[in-house]
Motif scaffolding. Structure first.
Motif, PDB file in Angstrom:
ATOM      1  N   THR A 129       0.831  -1.207   0.000  1.00 28.31           N
ATOM      2  CA  THR A 129       0.000   0.000   0.000  1.00 28.31           C
ATOM      3  C   THR A 129       0.866   1.257   0.000  1.00 28.31           C
ATOM      4  OG1 THR A 129      -1.760  -1.177   1.152  1.00 28.31           O
ATOM      5  CG2 THR A 129      -1.838   1.223   1.232  1.00 28.31           C
ATOM      6  N   ALA A 130       1.916   1.268   0.826  1.00 31.85           N
ATOM      7  CA  ALA A 130       2.823   2.423   0.864  1.00 31.85           C
ATOM      8  C   ALA A 130       3.579   2.545  -0.455  1.00 31.85           C
ATOM      9  CB  ALA A 130       3.791   2.292   2.034  1.00 31.85           C
ATOM     10  N   ALA A 131       4.012   1.421  -1.030  1.00 35.13           N
ATOM     11  CA  ALA A 131       4.718   1.454  -2.315  1.00 35.13           C
ATOM     12  C   ALA A 131       3.808   1.974  -3.420  1.00 35.13           C
ATOM     13  CB  ALA A 131       5.245   0.062  -2.664  1.00 35.13           C
ATOM     14  N   ASN A 132       2.526   1.585  -3.374  1.00 34.00           N
ATOM     15  CA  ASN A 132       1.568   2.083  -4.361  1.00 34.00           C
ATOM     16  C   ASN A 132       1.462   3.603  -4.285  1.00 34.00           C
ATOM     17  OD1 ASN A 132       1.034  -0.565  -5.071  1.00 34.00           O
ATOM     18  ND2 ASN A 132      -0.864  -0.685  -3.904  1.00 34.00           N
ATOM     19  N   LYS A 133       1.440   4.142  -3.065  1.00 34.16           N
ATOM     20  CA  LYS A 133       1.355   5.601  -2.904  1.00 34.16           C
ATOM     21  C   LYS A 133       2.609   6.270  -3.438  1.00 34.16           C
ATOM     22  CE  LYS A 133       0.598   9.409   0.328  1.00 34.16           C
ATOM     23  NZ  LYS A 133       1.380  10.292  -0.505  1.00 34.16           N
ATOM     24  N   VAL A 134       3.783   5.685  -3.176  1.00 27.86           N
ATOM     25  CA  VAL A 134       5.035   6.257  -3.686  1.00 27.86           C
ATOM     26  C   VAL A 134       4.991   6.321  -5.216  1.00 27.86           C
ATOM     27  CG1 VAL A 134       7.515   5.831  -3.951  1.00 27.86           C
ATOM     28  CG2 VAL A 134       6.441   5.618  -1.701  1.00 27.86           C
ATOM     29  N   LEU A 135       4.580   5.239  -5.864  1.00 30.39           N
ATOM     30  CA  LEU A 135       4.538   5.228  -7.327  1.00 30.39           C
ATOM     31  C   LEU A 135       3.541   6.250  -7.860  1.00 30.39           C
ATOM     32  CD1 LEU A 135       4.889   1.409  -8.016  1.00 30.39           C
ATOM     33  CD2 LEU A 135       6.602   3.200  -8.387  1.00 30.39           C
ATOM     34  N   ALA A 136       2.394   6.366  -7.215  1.00 30.16           N
ATOM     35  CA  ALA A 136       1.426   7.387  -7.642  1.00 30.16           C
ATOM     36  C   ALA A 136       2.004   8.789  -7.444  1.00 30.16           C
ATOM     37  CB  ALA A 136       0.116   7.220  -6.871  1.00 30.16           C
ATOM     38  N   ASP A 137       2.702   8.997  -6.331  1.00 29.98           N
ATOM     39  CA  ASP A 137       3.274  10.317  -6.025  1.00 29.98           C
ATOM     40  C   ASP A 137       4.364  10.725  -7.006  1.00 29.98           C
ATOM     41  OD1 ASP A 137       1.550  10.498  -3.890  1.00 29.98           O
ATOM     42  OD2 ASP A 137       3.104  10.240  -2.343  1.00 29.98           O
ATOM     43  N   ILE A 138       5.073   9.756  -7.604  1.00 22.97           N
ATOM     44  CA  ILE A 138       6.128  10.122  -8.563  1.00 22.97           C
ATOM     45  C   ILE A 138       5.579  10.278  -9.980  1.00 22.97           C
ATOM     46  CG2 ILE A 138       7.927   9.027  -7.153  1.00 22.97           C
ATOM     47  CD1 ILE A 138       8.128   6.863  -9.399  1.00 22.97           C
ATOM     48  N   GLY A 139       4.289  10.035 -10.161  1.00 17.54           N
ATOM     49  CA  GLY A 139       3.686  10.254 -11.469  1.00 17.54           C
ATOM     50  C   GLY A 139       3.398   9.012 -12.274  1.00 17.54           C
ATOM     51  N   ALA A 140       3.609   7.825 -11.702  1.00 17.72           N
ATOM     52  CA  ALA A 140       3.239   6.598 -12.406  1.00 17.72           C
ATOM     53  C   ALA A 140       1.714   6.478 -12.405  1.00 17.72           C
ATOM     54  CB  ALA A 140       3.879   5.385 -11.751  1.00 17.72           C
ATOM     55  N   LYS A 141       1.163   5.944 -13.478  1.00 12.25           N
ATOM     56  CA  LYS A 141      -0.291   5.851 -13.626  1.00 12.25           C
ATOM     57  C   LYS A 141      -0.788   4.461 -13.244  1.00 12.25           C
ATOM     58  CE  LYS A 141      -0.355   9.986 -15.195  1.00 12.25           C
ATOM     59  NZ  LYS A 141      -0.534  11.020 -14.216  1.00 12.25           N
ATOM     60  N   PHE A 142      -1.778   4.430 -12.356  1.00 13.21           N
ATOM     61  CA  PHE A 142      -2.376   3.183 -11.913  1.00 13.21           C
ATOM     62  C   PHE A 142      -3.009   2.460 -13.097  1.00 13.21           C
ATOM     63  CE2 PHE A 142      -6.257   0.968 -10.641  1.00 13.21           C
ATOM     64  CZ  PHE A 142      -5.753   0.054  -9.727  1.00 13.21           C
ATOM     65  N   VAL A 143      -2.765   1.126 -13.192  1.00 11.32           N
ATOM     66  CA  VAL A 143      -3.362   0.304 -14.238  1.00 11.32           C
ATOM     67  C   VAL A 143      -4.407  -0.637 -13.644  1.00 11.32           C
ATOM     68  CG1 VAL A 143      -2.922  -1.440 -16.026  1.00 11.32           C
ATOM     69  CG2 VAL A 143      -1.295   0.439 -15.687  1.00 11.32           C
ATOM     70  N   GLN A 144      -3.991  -1.427 -12.624  1.00 11.87           N
ATOM     71  CA  GLN A 144      -4.930  -2.366 -12.007  1.00 11.87           C
ATOM     72  C   GLN A 144      -4.399  -2.860 -10.675  1.00 11.87           C
ATOM     73  OE1 GLN A 144      -5.084  -5.407 -15.046  1.00 11.87           O
ATOM     74  NE2 GLN A 144      -3.600  -6.681 -13.992  1.00 11.87           N
ATOM     75  N   ASP A 145      -5.339  -3.284  -9.817  1.00  8.05           N
ATOM     76  CA  ASP A 145      -4.979  -3.892  -8.540  1.00  8.05           C
ATOM     77  C   ASP A 145      -4.540  -5.328  -8.759  1.00  8.05           C
ATOM     78  OD1 ASP A 145      -5.484  -1.820  -6.619  1.00  8.05           O
ATOM     79  OD2 ASP A 145      -7.632  -2.108  -6.978  1.00  8.05           O
ATOM     80  N   ARG A 146      -3.732  -5.828  -7.801  1.00 11.16           N
ATOM     81  CA  ARG A 146      -3.322  -7.235  -7.799  1.00 11.16           C
ATOM     82  C   ARG A 146      -3.899  -7.905  -6.556  1.00 11.16           C
ATOM     83  NH1 ARG A 146       2.522  -7.909 -10.236  1.00 11.16           N
ATOM     84  NH2 ARG A 146       2.515  -9.527  -8.681  1.00 11.16           N
ATOM     85  N   ALA A 147      -4.042  -9.208  -6.597  1.00 12.95           N
ATOM     86  CA  ALA A 147      -4.712  -9.946  -5.519  1.00 12.95           C
ATOM     87  C   ALA A 147      -3.999  -9.824  -4.176  1.00 12.95           C
ATOM     88  CB  ALA A 147      -4.847 -11.416  -5.910  1.00 12.95           C
ATOM     89  N   ASP A 148      -2.657  -9.638  -4.167  1.00 12.63           N
ATOM     90  CA  ASP A 148      -1.909  -9.603  -2.901  1.00 12.63           C
ATOM     91  C   ASP A 148      -1.838  -8.211  -2.286  1.00 12.63           C
ATOM     92  OD1 ASP A 148      -0.163  -8.267  -4.549  1.00 12.63           O
ATOM     93  OD2 ASP A 148       1.535  -9.617  -4.222  1.00 12.63           O
ATOM     94  N   GLY A 149      -2.621  -7.266  -2.777  1.00 13.65           N
ATOM     95  CA  GLY A 149      -2.590  -5.907  -2.247  1.00 13.65           C
ATOM     96  C   GLY A 149      -1.697  -4.984  -3.048  1.00 13.65           C
ATOM     97  N   GLY A 150      -0.939  -5.552  -3.963  1.00 17.71           N
ATOM     98  CA  GLY A 150      -0.105  -4.742  -4.833  1.00 17.71           C
ATOM     99  C   GLY A 150      -0.917  -4.196  -5.991  1.00 17.71           C
ATOM    100  N   ALA A 151      -0.216  -3.531  -6.894  1.00 16.36           N
ATOM    101  CA  ALA A 151      -0.887  -2.949  -8.053  1.00 16.36           C
ATOM    102  C   ALA A 151       0.101  -2.847  -9.204  1.00 16.36           C
ATOM    103  CB  ALA A 151      -1.451  -1.571  -7.703  1.00 16.36           C
ATOM    104  N   LEU A 152      -0.429  -2.634 -10.391  1.00 21.29           N
ATOM    105  CA  LEU A 152       0.386  -2.424 -11.580  1.00 21.29           C
ATOM    106  C   LEU A 152       0.279  -0.959 -11.979  1.00 21.29           C
ATOM    107  CD1 LEU A 152       2.112  -3.703 -13.867  1.00 21.29           C
ATOM    108  CD2 LEU A 152      -0.025  -3.982 -15.150  1.00 21.29           C
ATOM    109  N   PHE A 153       1.449  -0.341 -12.254  1.00 22.26           N
ATOM    110  CA  PHE A 153       1.519   1.055 -12.662  1.00 22.26           C
ATOM    111  C   PHE A 153       2.260   1.153 -13.990  1.00 22.26           C
ATOM    112  CE2 PHE A 153       0.818   1.259  -8.181  1.00 22.26           C
ATOM    113  CZ  PHE A 153       0.105   2.427  -7.963  1.00 22.26           C
TER     114      PHE A 153
END
Length: 193
Positions: A129-153
């Motif tokens: 969850t924290a890593a997802n926020k970091v990637l969003a904060d640097i300008g990476a665009k969210f693509v989809q959630d992953r089953a383990d709580g991660g996401a693809l950017f």
């Protein structure tokens, strides 16, 4: 501008560069100790293994480090101007102490929509969850959630980063061809800097 460009440190520099070329990556730079290979949708840096660096490090390219740092700080993630392995740029520090570099680049090309290859880096972390926020904060665009709580950017100028749950922070390099993962010999995980 943001492009995924992980750095693979290897004792088998020539073999690694050749393996990536055989997978279809184009060699954009090679000075014998450091090479950059391009998929058309993200790049991969390859460096000779050094005592203080092993495995794969998460890294990106960006256009303007000063503006990047200002925006990233404003969004709530720690960033600072820094010298990177490829020259001037920035460094981002995640809440768990994991950090990565972003090197300044004048290559403003967008991903080639017809490119069959893409760089896909997996950032394993105890706190997706924290890593997802970091990637969003640097300008990476969210693509989809992953089953383990991660996401693809997706990075605007090429490449993908997936976050995934792991016991410790580390990075795995992946290359996809038409949606299918290609085998890479060796591999390795990074460690916090």
């Amino acid at each position: 501008m943001l492009r995924v460009r992980p750095i693979l440190f290897t004792a088998s520099f020539e073999n690694t560069v050749e393996q990536l070329r055989q997978l279809g990556l184009a060699c954009a730079e090679n000075d014998g100790d450091r090479a950059v290979l391009d998929t058309g949708n993200g790049k991969v840096g390859v460096c000779r293994q050094a005592p203080d660096h092993r495995g794969t490090l998460l890294a990106f390219e960006l256009r303007d480090p000063v503006i990047f740092v200002q925006r990233t700080l404003a969004d709530g993630t720690h960033a600072e101007l820094a010298e990177t392995s490829a020259g001037p740029g920035a460094r981002v520090n995640a809440p768990d102490g994991f950090s990565f570099e972003l090197a300044s680049s004048n290559d403003l090309r967008l991903p080639d929509p017809g490119a069959p290859l893409a760089v896909v880096v997996t950032w394993r972390t105890p706190n997706p969850t924290a890593a997802n926020k970091v990637l969003a904060d640097i300008g990476a665009k969210f693509v989809q959630d992953r089953a383990d709580g991660g996401a693809l950017f997706r990075a605007k100028n090429g490449g993908f980063v997936a976050t995934a749950a792991g016991w410790s922070s580390g990075v795995e390099l992946g290359i996809m061809r038409d949606g299918e993962h290609l085998p890479l010999g060796g591999g390795g995980e990074s460690r916090p800097l």
